[in-house]
Design an enzyme around this catalytic site. Structure first.
Site, PDB file in Angstrom:
ATOM      1  N   GLU A   1       0.841  -1.197   0.000  1.00 39.12           N
ATOM      2  CA  GLU A   1       0.000   0.000   0.000  1.00 39.12           C
ATOM      3  C   GLU A   1       0.883   1.256   0.000  1.00 39.12           C
ATOM      4  OE1 GLU A   1      -3.476   1.899   2.933  1.00 39.12           O
ATOM      5  OE2 GLU A   1      -2.228   0.215   3.598  1.00 39.12           O
TER       6      GLU A   1
ATOM      7  N   LYS B   1      -8.975   2.754  -2.103  1.00 40.34           N
ATOM      8  CA  LYS B   1      -9.244   2.107  -0.815  1.00 40.34           C
ATOM      9  C   LYS B   1     -10.634   2.523  -0.351  1.00 40.34           C
ATOM     10  CE  LYS B   1      -7.029   1.399   3.695  1.00 40.34           C
ATOM     11  NZ  LYS B   1      -5.805   1.688   4.491  1.00 40.34           N
TER      12      LYS B   1
ATOM     13  N   CYS C   1      -5.466  -2.947   2.204  1.00 37.99           N
ATOM     14  CA  CYS C   1      -5.312  -3.061   3.647  1.00 37.99           C
ATOM     15  C   CYS C   1      -6.627  -3.209   4.418  1.00 37.99           C
ATOM     16  CB  CYS C   1      -4.503  -1.876   4.173  1.00 37.99           C
ATOM     17  SG  CYS C   1      -3.732  -2.219   5.783  1.00 37.99           S
TER      18      CYS C   1
END
Length: 682
Positions: free
Chosen positions: A54, A123, A179
């Site tokens: 990430e 994300k 994540c």
């Protein structure tokens, strides 16, 4: 599909890679150089998909620097450099960076392949608790208005609903998330998997605390299992800020609940993790698991909204054909001693509890069993002892019978009697030769006139007489007959149908393969359940050559050898497992068998396999014995259609028509044999 039989890509495998670069925080140009170096390394290794951490191009722990124009411009330039580097390289690459889209800042994964930016995934869930403050800098992905974004001068798909699909490799369908997206109760990749994605990747920058690595591993394992998917996880390592946090650079590749590869954490340099995932296996599992497809039906509106982004893919030419994953030689027998111990414990208890329930249901207080001094009857007798002890019944009510025939050896006969004495069960002997002689005479068989004719009739008369005696003994003693035949024999049809070892009132071994039985016996001998005398007998039996002892020894004194007729049980059990458990084509099973058995010095062996037994098989041998297996397996289905009740023991399955396996008895094996003959070069 490559033409090379030895290429993993030929057999439905795809090589995945997780990269953990050492970065310089807020130095995208340097990070792009490290990314490109690892990209070239992964391409040289034949990887199809490569995943970076990430925000790997900029660094994750930037705090408010993420909103600086200089950093954002440098990150875009780094992305363009990586894009350019992919021009002549194979892998589909995912890199992380901060990206402005329509006035909002997103934490994104950019998908690159063949010199093209294919799409951008934002994300979706931003952690804003404990040490995390991402909502201060970034916008959550589902707040975006646009479904496309102009990046590097071209308009590309933008959103968490993208599935990157290989046009020429239909099973390779990849979804990316970032994540925290994996830490929520319903990760976005869940919908992607139900919509057809087989490879789920997670770009992470999870900081490390004590015990956190185990939790990440659990997430990866469980998520890949629930989604019946491959999962690639990679996390930030050296170079992130340690002002208040630390980073371990954990990377994992999992497949359907099992971690295939995991990196060493806290490394001081860049590292790359590789593993070959079996996409055909995943597709097979999804096809079989009807409840998985029921959920596809329930979520159709969400799944239909997923977008497919095609990309060009061609399988690479590999310099090293070694499969990057473990292929156990003994799929039913774990090589790890602790796992084998647990497997044996569970198998014995399943068998014993099945027998206990059957005895309670029938009201039986006694059972009858034929004891040959070989592996199968020994295990069944040990299970009977376990059941009687737990029921509080006297072992003397286990009625064991040796029934010597024309070829019974002194060794096995003595072992049978010694075992029954050691276990304190009732042991008797009935010589079946007179009754067999009478039947052979009634049939006008040449043997009855003194001719040495040892055909199938000669063998089955003996097997049938033994079973006939056992059933009548059960009538006489108000007992039932405990079967001893195993899963491998059922698969190969190595049992006498009807009034023969095929039949019993209840069979505790029917779901236990031959390769596991020896270890179950030795396990029972070693875990303190029996005295020294019993252990000595059990160890002797475990080392006895497998033989039905129906044909007298030849002129050289050699006894009938089962494996000389039906093939080596380790190979045949290997084929049985992969054919019935996964539905693999024979050529793929042969490839896997060659990976597992081609070199005795490579890979792990179960600890109980002696050095003298650690042999290799050539591809020609594997092909020969597999052809015999397929021929016998199809021809013997009529026997499996009429088997007695038996508990399912292993995840590898049962061949009962009431359990895992249903097939017509008159099906043709031609398609399987043709695949083996035409596609295995031996």
């Amino acid at each position: 599909m490559p033409s090379d039989f030895h290429s993993p890509y030929r057999h439905g495998f795809v090589r995945l890679a997780a990269a953990v670069p050492s970065i310089r925080l807020a130095d995208p140009a340097f990070n792009a150089e490290r990314t490109i170096a690892q990209l070239r390394e992964a391409a040289a290794e034949g990887a199809a998909v490569l995943v970076f951490p990430e925000l790997g191009l900029s660094g994750y722990s930037l705090d408010d620097l993420a909103q600086q124009d200089a950093l954002l411009d440098a990150s875009l330039a780094a992305l363009d450099a990586v894009r350019e580097a992919t021009t002549q390289l194979l892998p589909l690459v995912f890199v992380g960076l901060p990206l402005r889209v329509e006035g909002q800042l997103f934490n994104v994964a950019a998908a690159l392949q063949g010199g093209e930016l294919l799409g951008v995934v934002p994300k979706r869930y931003l952690p804003n608790y404990r040490e995390f403050y991402e909502a201060r800098q970034y916008t959550a992905g589902d707040h975006a208005v646009a479904t496309t974004a102009v990046v590097l001068g071209r308009e590309v798909p933008f959103g968490s609903d993208l599935i990157f699909t290989a046009a020429s490799h239909p099973h390779l369908r990849v979804h990316a998330e970032i994540c925290e997206d994996m830490w929520v109760p319903v990760p976005p990749s869940t919908y992607a998997a139900l919509a057809g994605a087989t490879v789920l990747v997670n770009l992470s920058a999870s900081n490390v605390t004590v015990g956190k690595a185990d939790y990440r591993r659990l997430l990866c394992e469980s998520h890949s299992a629930r989604c019946l998917a491959a999962h690639v996880y990679t996390s930030a390592g050296l170079g992130e800020s340690t002002t208040d946090l630390a980073w371990d650079g954990q990377a994992m590749i999992a497949e359907n609940g099992a971690v295939l590869a995991e990196s060493e954490r806290f490394q001081a340099e860049d590292h790359l993790l590789l593993a070959d995932v079996d996409l055909e296996r995943l597709v097979q599992e999804r096809m079989r698991m009807t409840s998985y497809n029921d959920q596809v039906r329930d979520l159709q509106p969400q799944l239909k909204a997923m977008r497919r982004v095609p990309f060009a893919f061609r399988a690479p030419t590999l310099k090293d054909h070694r499969l990057r994953r473990r292929v156990p030689r003994y799929p039913y027998v774990p090589s790890n001693p602790a796992t084998l111990d647990q497997r044996c414990y569970e198998a014995i208890n399943i068998q014993a509890h099945g027998l206990i329930q059957r005895m309670r249901a029938t009201g039986s207080q006694r059972l009858v069993i034929g004891v040959s001094g070989g592996l199968d009857s020994t295990l069944a007798l040990l299970v009977a002892v376990e059941a009687f002890d737990r029921l509080g019944l006297p072992r003397a009510d286990i009625l064991g019978y040796t029934m010597p025939g024309f070829a019974t050896s002194t060794q096995t006969r003595d072992q049978a009697h010694a075992l029954m004495r050691a276990l304190r069960v009732t042991g008797e002997e009935i010589d079946i030769r007179p009754s067999c002689q009478q039947m052979l005479a009634d049939l006008a068989h040449p043997f009855a006139q003194g001719e040495p004719v040892y055909d199938i009739t000669f063998e089955n008369v003996q097997a049938g007489e033994r079973t006939s005696h056992l059933f009548r003994l059960a009538n006489q003693h108000r007992a039932f007959v405990l079967g001893t035949g195993d899963l491998s024999e059922l698969a190969l049809g190595w049992c006498t149908y009807g009034v023969g070892d095929h039949m019993s009132h209840y069979n505790v071994n029917a779901s236990v393969p031959k390769t596991l039985i020896q270890y179950l016996i030795l396990w029972l001998a070693q875990v303190g359940r029996h005295d020294a005398a019993t252990r000595t007998v059990l160890e002797a039996i475990a080392g006895t050559t497998i033989s039905p002892e129906l044909v007298p020894a030849d002129a050289n004194g050699a006894m009938q050898d089962t494996e000389a007729h039906v093939g080596p049980y380790p190979l045949q059990d290997f084929t049985l497992y992969h054919l019935t458990r996964f539905g693999f084509r024979p050529s793929k099973i042969a490839y896997l068998a060659h990976q597992a058995w081609g070199d005795a010095a490579q890979g792990e062996w179960p600890s109980l396999v002696q050095d003298a037994q650690r042999r290799a098989y050539t591809l020609a041998e594997i092909k020969h014995w597999m052809e015999l297996f397929i021929t016998r397996f199809f021809a013997a289905q009529f026997k499996r259609s009429a088997v007695p009740n038996a508990p399912k023991v292993g995840g590898g399955g049962s061949l009962s028509p009431r359990g895992d396996w249903r097939m017509p008895s008159d099906a043709s094996a031609e398609a399987w044999l043709r695949d083996l003959r035409e596609n295995v070069p031996a």
